[in-house]
Design an enzyme around this catalytic site. Structure first.
Site, PDB file in Angstrom:
ATOM      1  CE1 TYR A  13      -6.282   4.399  -1.801  1.00  0.00           C
ATOM      2  CE2 TYR A  13      -4.776   4.183   0.047  1.00  0.00           C
ATOM      3  CZ  TYR A  13      -5.961   3.848  -0.578  1.00  0.00           C
ATOM      4  OH  TYR A  13      -6.822   2.975   0.030  1.00  0.00           O
TER       5      TYR A  13
ATOM      6  N   GLY B  41      -7.356  -9.680   1.599  1.00  0.00           N
ATOM      7  CA  GLY B  41      -6.940  -8.531   2.401  1.00  0.00           C
ATOM      8  C   GLY B  41      -6.847  -8.877   3.876  1.00  0.00           C
TER       9      GLY B  41
ATOM     10  CG  HIS C 228     -11.280   0.040  -0.178  1.00  0.00           C
ATOM     11  ND1 HIS C 228     -10.534   0.751  -1.074  1.00  0.00           N
ATOM     12  CD2 HIS C 228     -10.591   0.111   0.986  1.00  0.00           C
ATOM     13  CE1 HIS C 228      -9.455   1.228  -0.478  1.00  0.00           C
ATOM     14  NE2 HIS C 228      -9.461   0.844   0.783  1.00  0.00           N
TER      15      HIS C 228
ATOM     16  CE  LYS D 185      -7.562  -3.283  -3.825  1.00  0.00           C
ATOM     17  NZ  LYS D 185      -8.061  -2.309  -2.853  1.00  0.00           N
TER      18      LYS D 185
ATOM     19  CB  SER E 255      -0.885   0.001   1.251  1.00  0.00           C
ATOM     20  OG  SER E 255      -1.467   1.264   1.445  1.00  0.00           O
TER      21      SER E 255
ATOM     22  CB  THR F 212      -6.643   2.204  -4.843  1.00  0.00           C
ATOM     23  OG1 THR F 212      -5.858   1.023  -4.693  1.00  0.00           O
ATOM     24  CG2 THR F 212      -7.951   2.031  -4.081  1.00  0.00           C
TER      25      THR F 212
HETATM   26  C1  FNR Z   1      -7.666  -2.047   2.961  1.00  0.00           C
HETATM   27  N1  FNR Z   1      -7.744  -1.885   1.576  1.00  0.00           N
HETATM   28  C2  FNR Z   1      -6.868  -1.048   0.933  1.00  0.00           C
HETATM   29  N2  FNR Z   1      -6.879  -0.947  -0.425  1.00  0.00           N
HETATM   30  C3  FNR Z   1      -5.995  -0.172  -1.078  1.00  0.00           C
HETATM   31  O1  FNR Z   1      -6.031  -0.116  -2.309  1.00  0.00           O
HETATM   32  N3  FNR Z   1      -5.071   0.559  -0.371  1.00  0.00           N
HETATM   33  C4  FNR Z   1      -4.998   0.514   0.991  1.00  0.00           C
HETATM   34  O2  FNR Z   1      -4.156   1.162   1.582  1.00  0.00           O
HETATM   35  C5  FNR Z   1      -5.946  -0.282   1.675  1.00  0.00           C
HETATM   36  N4  FNR Z   1      -5.942  -0.336   3.040  1.00  0.00           N
HETATM   37  C6  FNR Z   1      -6.751  -1.253   3.689  1.00  0.00           C
HETATM   38  C7  FNR Z   1      -6.655  -1.392   5.070  1.00  0.00           C
HETATM   39  C8  FNR Z   1      -7.417  -2.356   5.717  1.00  0.00           C
HETATM   40  C9  FNR Z   1      -7.279  -2.532   7.196  1.00  0.00           C
HETATM   41  C10 FNR Z   1      -8.308  -3.167   4.972  1.00  0.00           C
HETATM   42  C11 FNR Z   1      -9.121  -4.251   5.644  1.00  0.00           C
HETATM   43  C12 FNR Z   1      -8.432  -3.005   3.627  1.00  0.00           C
HETATM   44  C13 FNR Z   1      -8.658  -2.742   0.786  1.00  0.00           C
HETATM   45  C14 FNR Z   1      -7.965  -4.060   0.441  1.00  0.00           C
HETATM   46  O3  FNR Z   1      -6.905  -3.856  -0.447  1.00  0.00           O
HETATM   47  C15 FNR Z   1      -8.932  -5.061  -0.197  1.00  0.00           C
HETATM   48  O4  FNR Z   1      -9.615  -4.452  -1.272  1.00  0.00           O
HETATM   49  C16 FNR Z   1      -9.952  -5.616   0.802  1.00  0.00           C
HETATM   50  O5  FNR Z   1      -9.353  -5.788   2.054  1.00  0.00           O
HETATM   51  C17 FNR Z   1     -10.508  -6.953   0.298  1.00  0.00           C
HETATM   52  O6  FNR Z   1     -11.453  -7.468   1.164  1.00  0.00           O
HETATM   53  P1  FNR Z   1     -11.119  -8.561   2.308  1.00  0.00           P
HETATM   54  O7  FNR Z   1     -10.287  -9.650   1.678  1.00  0.00           O
HETATM   55  O8  FNR Z   1     -10.382  -7.842   3.384  1.00  0.00           O
HETATM   56  O9  FNR Z   1     -12.460  -9.004   2.744  1.00  0.00           O
END
Ligand code: FNR
Length: 413
Positions: A131, A332, A278, A254, A107, A157
């Protein structure tokens, strides 16, 4: 010693060992958390249909994408602020991914510098998530550094023009500026092992945004923007051209859920898309990503690979995604629960569990290669794309020689 047989076991352990504020940051979603639940409900409601009496002595769960082989059809999704769970979390996750032979997506909001993540996992398949905040020069610098550190793909993202309302975080006073309540402080004190690690490792920082040797310091405003996920809202599809000039490797978008956006991604030159809400942390009214997937697959019509994430907690969930046309899934929270429960070994054990479950599910389905998985393995017409439904109906008509069947379409197609 508790048996950790599946991701949910790791999640329960994570809940015990982490302060509530940290567990809720990882575990929670936006507003009423309907989207987050929808992700799980839709996956659970989707039955898989086996094909029997097939030679399954060898089952290959690997895939190939952008010329690289993955040992399992999933990657670790980007997770910001993972350093709250454990110091050096990003490096530990990258190292676990390297051992499991799957990619790790770092990230922008990581707490370990991208160069240090590369050093910790020299042979890992690393991708960089981007980002874009107010100052575009920051994104440009991250992209350049990622390329120099041999990151192989860039994941933009796009579902965070503003942060989703994470009410669990607000209740804990976890926001900018941080306001710790007496309850939260007590909660932290009740988790001395976590507290000790934090004391040793220091408060997590947005390491990628700290001044590096040749760069100017990033403003406090940008750091705050990242914490509150206040992104550059002037970003549009045209901005993909700007990134293209900076990045010649695979570029993924994404956070898409609509078929029109999938088509736009193809038109504007994305190399792949990630169907994602997300993890239910942004638009609470968004559909389950697995439900959105078939229409997205149909929209891109084989021109670029489609990946998907959201709610994957079992290998069978990954298999469902592949059967509905995804090339790969992202996980995630699952590896983060593993990280919380057992550090790098815990994260690796989650990846291994998911891989074993994927293999067992495919064997039970009679599929010896991920390529063989298809819509016929999924018994749920309403989640299929319109064309697939038509195809299924036509096939039924053919099978029944045009006579009406007593079975609903999905039972035979
Ligand atoms: C995320 N996600 C996320 N996505 C992204 O593009 N950049 C990021 O910094 C973050 N940070 C983040 C923190 C936390 C604590 C979570 C739980 C999620 C979203 C992540 O990449 C992903 O899309 C989801 O977590 C997928 O769902 P599951 O597998 O957690 O259910």
């Amino acid at each position: 010693m508790t048996l950790l047989l599946n991701v949910e076991d790791h999640r329960r352990r994570a809940r015990r060992v982490l302060p509530r504020l940290v567990f809720d940051y990882v575990d929670g979603g936006a507003e009423d958390e309907r989207c987050m639940r929808r992700n799980r409900d839709a996956l659970e409601a989707l039955p898989l249909v086996p094909e029997c009496l097939r030679d399954t002595r060898t089952v290959d769960i690997g895939i190939e994408l952008f010329g690289r082989r993955w040992h399992a059809p999933f990657a670790i999704a980007p997770i910001g602020l993972a350093g709250l769970v454990r110091p050096r979390a990003d490096a530990l996750l990258a190292s676990a991914a390297q051992a499991a032979g799957v990619p790790f997506i770092l990230s922008t909001a990581s707490n370990t510098r991208l160069e240090d993540v590369r050093d910790a996992a020299p042979d890992a398949l690393l991708w960089m998530q981007l980002y874009v905040m107010g100052e575009r020069a920051i994104a440009e610098r991250i992209v350049r550094r990622a390329r120099a550190a041999r990151f192989e793909a860039l994941v933009l993202t796009v579902d965070v023009p503003v942060s989703g309302l994470r009410e669990r975080d607000l209740r804990h006073g976890f926001r900018v500026p941080m306001r710790l309540t007496p309850g939260t402080l007590l909660d932290m004190a009740r988790h001395p092992a976590w507290l000790l690690r934090l004391a040793r490792g220091g408060m997590p920082q947005f390491a990628n945004l700290l001044p590096d040797d040749d760069g100017a310091p990033v403003s406090a405003q940008t750091q705050a923007a990242l914490l509150s996920r206040a992104m550059d809202r002037s970003l549009t599809w045209d901005s993909l051209g700007w990134l293209r000039k900076l990045w010649d490797g695979p570029l993924l978008v994404k956070g898409l859920l609509g078929a029109q956006d999938a088509k736009r991604a193809v038109r504007y030159g994305a190399d792949a898309i990630v169907v994602s809400n997300h993890g239910g942390r942004q638009l609470d009214a968004a559909p389950a990503s697995i439900a959105a997937l078939p229409a997205m697959v149909e929209a891109v019509d084989g021109r670029i690979p489609v990946l998907v994430d959201g709610g994957m907690r079992r290998g069978s969930d990954v298999v469902k995604a592949l059967a509905l046309g995804a090339r790969a899934a992202l996980v995630g929270r699952a590896p983060i629960y593993g990280l919380a429960s057992g550090g790098e070994q815990g994260a690796l054990s989650v990846l291994q569990l998911l891989a074993q479950e994927t293999e067992r599910t495919m064997t039970l389905l009679g599929a010896t290669h991920t390529r063989e998985l298809g819509p016929r393995h999924v018994d749920q017409p309403e989640i299929r794309s319109p064309t697939e439904q038509e195809h299924a109906a036509a096939q039924l008509k053919e099978n029944t020689h045009g006579k009406p069947s007593i079975y609903p379409v999905h039972a035979t197609a």
